[in-house]
Design an enzyme around this catalytic site. Structure first.
Site, PDB file in Angstrom:
ATOM      1  N   CYS A  79       0.865  -1.175   0.000  1.00 22.55           N
ATOM      2  CA  CYS A  79       0.000   0.000   0.000  1.00 22.55           C
ATOM      3  C   CYS A  79       0.898   1.221   0.000  1.00 22.55           C
ATOM      4  CB  CYS A  79      -0.910   0.005   1.223  1.00 22.55           C
ATOM      5  SG  CYS A  79      -1.872   1.525   1.372  1.00 22.55           S
ATOM      6  N   ASN A  81       0.147   4.531  -0.150  1.00 22.37           N
ATOM      7  CA  ASN A  81      -0.255   5.593   0.776  1.00 22.37           C
ATOM      8  C   ASN A  81       0.054   5.208   2.212  1.00 22.37           C
ATOM      9  OD1 ASN A  81      -1.307   7.345  -1.198  1.00 22.37           O
ATOM     10  ND2 ASN A  81      -3.259   6.274  -1.213  1.00 22.37           N
ATOM     11  N   CYS A 231      -5.597   5.422  -3.632  1.00 23.31           N
ATOM     12  CA  CYS A 231      -4.831   4.180  -3.521  1.00 23.31           C
ATOM     13  C   CYS A 231      -3.455   4.460  -4.098  1.00 23.31           C
ATOM     14  CB  CYS A 231      -5.523   3.054  -4.281  1.00 23.31           C
ATOM     15  SG  CYS A 231      -4.560   1.513  -4.344  1.00 23.31           S
TER      16      CYS A 231
END
Length: 326
Positions: A79, A81, A231
């Site tokens: 991920c 972020n 995302c």
């Protein structure tokens, strides 16, 4: 149990440092904790997109390991972020500005960057490895790779490209009307139903609008989450496809502005000498609040005795978002 509510471009999480937990949490407990804490209706303080588990690492150049547990209890391989917020957490915990963080498939370079705006803590993180292989994407479309091709089962008009970074992404460049239509939800919910033949394990789906040269808007339906404000890997994957397919390969090493429903990041697409790619994802790592909650009570969905102490950073981020939307 200590938690930190954080977000990168509005993609929000709770950071859980397992060294501070007091005991090892089981896999079953971790999945249940994510489901209970992150529930948007009944979870802790409005829930979140997931939990970012920070674990210790013994290697000198790697300050920690990040695990990403989605709101539905499933685990994501990466991920972008979330990695920015974990990078900030480890930076402040260890007093270092540049280091590596271990993820499921790779040790990724991270570093503190110049603030996007006053009071908006900013980090740059590496997004890799990159693959277009159907095997890595767990994709079954009758082709080894998918580049600007139609998938008639999904749409008679839209063209799609697929890339793993390393979690799988399906990307379509669209006009504004299509961007805000119900098509994204229709296509993405079908591809994440666990029954479809194309992506039986699910896939992140993004619609991308080109705003101007080196400026795009990305709207994403995230596997295991649903619609999300942003995302990081989707924005990185979209940037790569933009450079490859919309700039004739002339966009390498140029800074792109990537807007999303939660704000804006900057990306740079790199091509290595061996022909492989990686992306730099540059954006906020905002700490919204510091929290405490009993682990046993959280596993039951009881947050009545939990504490929530806001940091004040969200106001600076909202001021930044307002400015870029003017």
């Amino acid at each position: 149990m200590e938690l930190i509510k954080v977000h990168g471009s509005g993609n929000d999480f709770f950071i859980l440092d397992q060294e501070k937990l007091g005991r090892k949490i089981s896999e079953t407990e971790l999945k249940r904790l994510a489901i209970k804490v992150c529930d948007r209706k009944h979870g802790f303080h409005g829930g979140a997109d997931g939990i970012l588990c920070v674990l210790p690492e013994t290697r000198d150049d790697v300050l920690g390991r990040m695990r990403v547990i989605n709101a539905d209890g499933s685990e994501a391989s990466m991920c972008g972020n979330g990695l920015r917020t974990v990078a900030r957490y480890l930076s402040e915990k260890n007093g270092k500005k540049s280091f590596k963080v271990a993820t499921m498939y790779a040790d990724l370079e991270v570093e503190q960057a110049n603030e996007l705006a006053p009071g908006v803590k900013t980090f740059a993180v590496e997004i890799s490895p990159v693959s277009f292989s159907a095997d890595d994407l767990k994709m079954h479309v009758g082709k080894e790779e998918l580049h600007e091709d139609k998938l008639e089962m999904l749409s008679g008009e839209l063209k799609f490209s697929a890339v793993a970074v390393p979690n799988p992404h399906l990307i379509s460049f669209v006009d504004h009307e299509t961007l805000v239509s119900e098509d994204l939800g229709r296509i993405a919910s079908y591809l994440n139903d666990g029954k479809n033949a194309l992506f039986p394990d699910g896939v992140n789906v993004s619609f991308v609008e080109i705003l101007s040269e080196n400026e795009i808007f990305v709207r994403t339906y995230e596997r295991g989450v649903g619609y999300t404000n942003a995302c990081g890997t989707a924005m990185s994957a979209s940037s790569l496809i933009y450079v490859l397919e919309k700039t004739d390969g002339k966009g390498f090493e140029k800074t792109l502005s990537v807007k999303n429903p939660g704000g804006m990041v900057k990306t740079i697409v790199h091509r290595k000498e061996d022909g492989n790619y990686f992306m730099s994802l540059i954006g906020n790592g905002t700490f919204v609040a510091k929290c405490t909650v009993s682990l046993d009570e959280a596993l039951l969905g009881d947050f009545s005795a939990a504490t929530w102490e806001e940091t004040g950073e969200q106001a600076s981020y909202e001021k930044f978002v307002k400015k870029i939307c003017e």
